[in-house]
Design a protein around this motif. Structure first.
Motif, PDB file in Angstrom:
ATOM      1  N   ALA A  55       0.814  -1.216   0.000  1.00 46.37           N
ATOM      2  CA  ALA A  55       0.000   0.000   0.000  1.00 46.37           C
ATOM      3  C   ALA A  55       0.847   1.265   0.000  1.00 46.37           C
ATOM      4  O   ALA A  55       1.990   1.290   0.470  1.00 46.37           O
ATOM      5  N   HIS A  56       0.252   2.338  -0.527  1.00 44.94           N
ATOM      6  CA  HIS A  56       0.837   3.676  -0.520  1.00 44.94           C
ATOM      7  C   HIS A  56       0.012   4.517   0.455  1.00 44.94           C
ATOM      8  O   HIS A  56      -1.191   4.716   0.247  1.00 44.94           O
ATOM      9  N   ILE A  57       0.636   4.987   1.526  1.00 45.27           N
ATOM     10  CA  ILE A  57      -0.068   5.624   2.640  1.00 45.27           C
ATOM     11  C   ILE A  57       0.298   7.100   2.727  1.00 45.27           C
ATOM     12  O   ILE A  57       1.476   7.461   2.647  1.00 45.27           O
ATOM     13  N   LEU A  58      -0.708   7.960   2.911  1.00 48.09           N
ATOM     14  CA  LEU A  58      -0.516   9.388   3.109  1.00 48.09           C
ATOM     15  C   LEU A  58      -0.537   9.699   4.604  1.00 48.09           C
ATOM     16  O   LEU A  58      -1.475   9.309   5.305  1.00 48.09           O
ATOM     17  N   VAL A  59       0.487  10.397   5.071  1.00 48.20           N
ATOM     18  CA  VAL A  59       0.576  10.785   6.484  1.00 48.20           C
ATOM     19  C   VAL A  59       0.514  12.307   6.555  1.00 48.20           C
ATOM     20  O   VAL A  59       1.449  12.998   6.134  1.00 48.20           O
ATOM     21  N   VAL A  60      -0.572  12.836   7.067  1.00 46.20           N
ATOM     22  CA  VAL A  60      -0.762  14.287   7.186  1.00 46.20           C
ATOM     23  C   VAL A  60      -0.424  14.698   8.612  1.00 46.20           C
ATOM     24  O   VAL A  60      -0.988  14.176   9.570  1.00 46.20           O
ATOM     25  N   GLY A  61       0.509  15.631   8.737  1.00 44.47           N
ATOM     26  CA  GLY A  61       1.051  15.972  10.045  1.00 44.47           C
ATOM     27  C   GLY A  61       2.155  14.995  10.408  1.00 44.47           C
ATOM     28  O   GLY A  61       2.184  14.438  11.505  1.00 44.47           O
ATOM     29  N   ALA A  62       3.076  14.794   9.462  1.00 46.15           N
ATOM     30  CA  ALA A  62       4.102  13.743   9.600  1.00 46.15           C
ATOM     31  C   ALA A  62       5.311  14.179  10.416  1.00 46.15           C
ATOM     32  O   ALA A  62       6.228  13.383  10.624  1.00 46.15           O
ATOM     33  N   GLY A  63       5.327  15.422  10.895  1.00 45.14           N
ATOM     34  CA  GLY A  63       6.464  15.900  11.664  1.00 45.14           C
ATOM     35  C   GLY A  63       6.707  15.056  12.900  1.00 45.14           C
ATOM     36  O   GLY A  63       5.770  14.626  13.572  1.00 45.14           O
ATOM     37  N   GLY A  64       7.966  14.827  13.208  1.00 47.35           N
ATOM     38  CA  GLY A  64       8.328  13.955  14.322  1.00 47.35           C
ATOM     39  C   GLY A  64       8.583  12.537  13.848  1.00 47.35           C
ATOM     40  O   GLY A  64       9.541  11.902  14.269  1.00 47.35           O
ATOM     41  N   GLY A  65       7.707  12.033  12.979  1.00 44.83           N
ATOM     42  CA  GLY A  65       7.938  10.758  12.319  1.00 44.83           C
ATOM     43  C   GLY A  65       7.580   9.512  13.112  1.00 44.83           C
ATOM     44  O   GLY A  65       7.788   8.403  12.618  1.00 44.83           O
ATOM     45  N   PRO A 106      -4.030   8.083  -6.392  1.00 45.45           N
ATOM     46  CA  PRO A 106      -4.762   7.831  -5.150  1.00 45.45           C
ATOM     47  C   PRO A 106      -3.958   6.995  -4.162  1.00 45.45           C
ATOM     48  O   PRO A 106      -3.204   6.108  -4.546  1.00 45.45           O
ATOM     49  N   PHE A 107      -4.154   7.299  -2.873  1.00 46.47           N
ATOM     50  CA  PHE A 107      -3.504   6.573  -1.798  1.00 46.47           C
ATOM     51  C   PHE A 107      -4.416   5.456  -1.295  1.00 46.47           C
ATOM     52  O   PHE A 107      -5.636   5.513  -1.428  1.00 46.47           O
ATOM     53  N   ASP A 108      -3.787   4.463  -0.686  1.00 48.28           N
ATOM     54  CA  ASP A 108      -4.512   3.296  -0.180  1.00 48.28           C
ATOM     55  C   ASP A 108      -4.907   3.438   1.280  1.00 48.28           C
ATOM     56  O   ASP A 108      -5.501   2.513   1.859  1.00 48.28           O
ATOM     57  N   GLY A 109      -4.584   4.545   1.889  1.00 48.66           N
ATOM     58  CA  GLY A 109      -4.921   4.804   3.273  1.00 48.66           C
ATOM     59  C   GLY A 109      -4.272   6.116   3.699  1.00 48.66           C
ATOM     60  O   GLY A 109      -3.361   6.614   3.016  1.00 48.66           O
ATOM     61  N   ALA A 110      -4.738   6.674   4.808  1.00 46.43           N
ATOM     62  CA  ALA A 110      -4.185   7.939   5.289  1.00 46.43           C
ATOM     63  C   ALA A 110      -4.306   8.018   6.801  1.00 46.43           C
ATOM     64  O   ALA A 110      -5.200   7.410   7.407  1.00 46.43           O
ATOM     65  N   THR A 111      -3.399   8.770   7.398  1.00 46.74           N
ATOM     66  CA  THR A 111      -3.458   9.059   8.830  1.00 46.74           C
ATOM     67  C   THR A 111      -3.349  10.557   9.052  1.00 46.74           C
ATOM     68  O   THR A 111      -2.734  11.282   8.257  1.00 46.74           O
ATOM     69  N   CYS A 112      -3.952  11.001  10.131  1.00 46.82           N
ATOM     70  CA  CYS A 112      -3.811  12.395  10.568  1.00 46.82           C
ATOM     71  C   CYS A 112      -3.912  12.365  12.092  1.00 46.82           C
ATOM     72  O   CYS A 112      -4.990  12.531  12.668  1.00 46.82           O
ATOM     73  N   LEU A 113      -2.783  12.130  12.738  1.00 45.34           N
ATOM     74  CA  LEU A 113      -2.747  11.920  14.182  1.00 45.34           C
ATOM     75  C   LEU A 113      -2.186  13.141  14.900  1.00 45.34           C
ATOM     76  O   LEU A 113      -1.143  13.680  14.517  1.00 45.34           O
ATOM     77  N   ARG A 152     -10.024  13.535  -1.167  1.00 46.12           N
ATOM     78  CA  ARG A 152      -9.828  13.618  -2.620  1.00 46.12           C
ATOM     79  C   ARG A 152      -8.664  12.756  -3.084  1.00 46.12           C
ATOM     80  O   ARG A 152      -8.640  12.294  -4.230  1.00 46.12           O
ATOM     81  N   ARG A 153      -7.703  12.513  -2.198  1.00 48.06           N
ATOM     82  CA  ARG A 153      -6.499  11.764  -2.566  1.00 48.06           C
ATOM     83  C   ARG A 153      -6.591  10.269  -2.269  1.00 48.06           C
ATOM     84  O   ARG A 153      -5.651   9.534  -2.569  1.00 48.06           O
ATOM     85  N   LEU A 154      -7.674   9.826  -1.670  1.00 50.35           N
ATOM     86  CA  LEU A 154      -7.825   8.411  -1.331  1.00 50.35           C
ATOM     87  C   LEU A 154      -8.591   7.672  -2.429  1.00 50.35           C
ATOM     88  O   LEU A 154      -9.538   8.209  -3.004  1.00 50.35           O
ATOM     89  N   ARG A 155      -8.197   6.440  -2.677  1.00 49.88           N
ATOM     90  CA  ARG A 155      -8.990   5.614  -3.575  1.00 49.88           C
ATOM     91  C   ARG A 155     -10.303   5.275  -2.877  1.00 49.88           C
ATOM     92  O   ARG A 155     -10.373   5.221  -1.633  1.00 49.88           O
ATOM     93  N   PRO A 156     -11.361   5.029  -3.628  1.00 47.60           N
ATOM     94  CA  PRO A 156     -12.632   4.634  -3.007  1.00 47.60           C
ATOM     95  C   PRO A 156     -12.455   3.393  -2.143  1.00 47.60           C
ATOM     96  O   PRO A 156     -11.829   2.415  -2.554  1.00 47.60           O
ATOM     97  N   GLY A 157     -12.984   3.460  -0.949  1.00 48.39           N
ATOM     98  CA  GLY A 157     -12.874   2.342  -0.019  1.00 48.39           C
ATOM     99  C   GLY A 157     -11.657   2.382   0.876  1.00 48.39           C
ATOM    100  O   GLY A 157     -11.547   1.563   1.800  1.00 48.39           O
ATOM    101  N   ALA A 158     -10.732   3.311   0.635  1.00 47.20           N
ATOM    102  CA  ALA A 158      -9.546   3.430   1.486  1.00 47.20           C
ATOM    103  C   ALA A 158      -9.924   4.052   2.822  1.00 47.20           C
ATOM    104  O   ALA A 158     -10.906   4.788   2.940  1.00 47.20           O
ATOM    105  N   ARG A 159      -9.105   3.781   3.814  1.00 44.80           N
ATOM    106  CA  ARG A 159      -9.423   4.237   5.168  1.00 44.80           C
ATOM    107  C   ARG A 159      -8.570   5.427   5.590  1.00 44.80           C
ATOM    108  O   ARG A 159      -7.404   5.551   5.211  1.00 44.80           O
ATOM    109  N   LEU A 160      -9.194   6.268   6.404  1.00 41.47           N
ATOM    110  CA  LEU A 160      -8.514   7.353   7.098  1.00 41.47           C
ATOM    111  C   LEU A 160      -8.604   7.090   8.591  1.00 41.47           C
ATOM    112  O   LEU A 160      -9.668   6.730   9.104  1.00 41.47           O
ATOM    113  N   VAL A 161      -7.488   7.292   9.302  1.00 44.84           N
ATOM    114  CA  VAL A 161      -7.462   7.204  10.758  1.00 44.84           C
ATOM    115  C   VAL A 161      -7.038   8.553  11.306  1.00 44.84           C
ATOM    116  O   VAL A 161      -5.992   9.094  10.904  1.00 44.84           O
TER     117      VAL A 161
END
Length: 235
Positions: free
Chosen positions: A47-57, A110-117, A137-146
């Motif tokens: 999977a290709h995952i988008l991490v929003v707010g990735a600072g700190g890592g 499109p990404f296969d999942g995303a996080t915004c923690l 908008r960047r997620l494929r249909p059915g992909a999950r966001l946490v």
């Protein structure tokens, strides 16, 4: 949205981030593992995952360790926090692309999942909506966001924030000190009620919204990008 993250331009805050956040967020490492499991239910082993707010890592490192086939794009508006993230994810640098900026800087996917923690509460409501729309908008249909962030659970949000502050103090409870810290936190952050958080997710097109994490003032949700054929439900 750069101003919303001005706290993370403070060198002292950056220096202490990796040490302090696990002490301030109950079950942080378990939160990262739950995030991975929720994404992995629908995402493939490559999977290709988008991490929003990735600072700190920290969350990217945790996900990369658990899923050796996943690739990541992370965005964060703080150059100093991104530098810290680059150090944190160095063993996985060939699978992690870190970009300075908000969600607008992220590729279209499109990404296969995303996080915004631990990110949305640093934005005002308009910025939160913009960010969630950009993720959807960047997620494929059915992909999950946490997502996970400070919330304002009822019936007494101030009490829950004071408990969070007391947890972070790590000493014997000093409720006056905790209440003062909670007041400062509440003034700096945008705290929405859990129903307001869920309404935002629903408004931008997410469905199957479920609460999976609750720890004093923190709340975490998992949601699915609507493919156009789903009826919004809970859980």
């Amino acid at each position: 949205m750069q101003d919303s993250h001005s706290h993370f331009a403070n060198p002292a805050a950056i220096e202490s981030y990796a040490r302090d956040v696990p002490l301030r967020v109950p079950g942080l490492h378990d939160l990262h593992r739950m995030t991975m499991l929720l994404l992995a239910e629908e995402a493939s082993e490559t999977a290709h995952i988008l991490v929003v707010g990735a600072g700190g890592g920290m969350e990217t490192k945790s996900l990369a360790e658990a899923q050796p086939g996943w690739r990541f794009v992370g965005v964060d508006p703080s150059p100093a926090m991104l530098n810290l993230a680059r150090q944190t994810v160095m063993p996985f640098a060939d699978r992690v692309d870190l970009l300075e900026g908000t969600v607008d800087r992220a590729p279209d996917g499109p990404f296969d999942g995303a996080t915004c923690l631990l990110t949305l509460h640093h934005m005002n409501r308009s910025e939160q909506m913009h960010t969630l729309r950009g993720i959807h908008r960047r997620l494929r249909p059915g992909a999950r966001l946490v997502i996970a962030n400070h919330s304002a659970p009822g019936p007494d949000p101030d009490c829950w924030m004071t408990r969070t502050a007391a947890f972070a103090l790590r000493d014997r409870p000093d409720w006056a000190k905790a209440a003062a810290a909670a007041k400062t936190i509440g003034q700096r952050l945008t705290l929405l009620t859990p129903p307001e958080e869920e309404d935002m997710l629903r408004e931008v097109g997410f469905v199957n919204i479920g609460l999976f994490y609750a720890a004093f003032s923190f709340r975490g949700w998992v949601a699915t990008a609507n493919n156009g054929n789903e009826t919004p439900t809970q859980g």
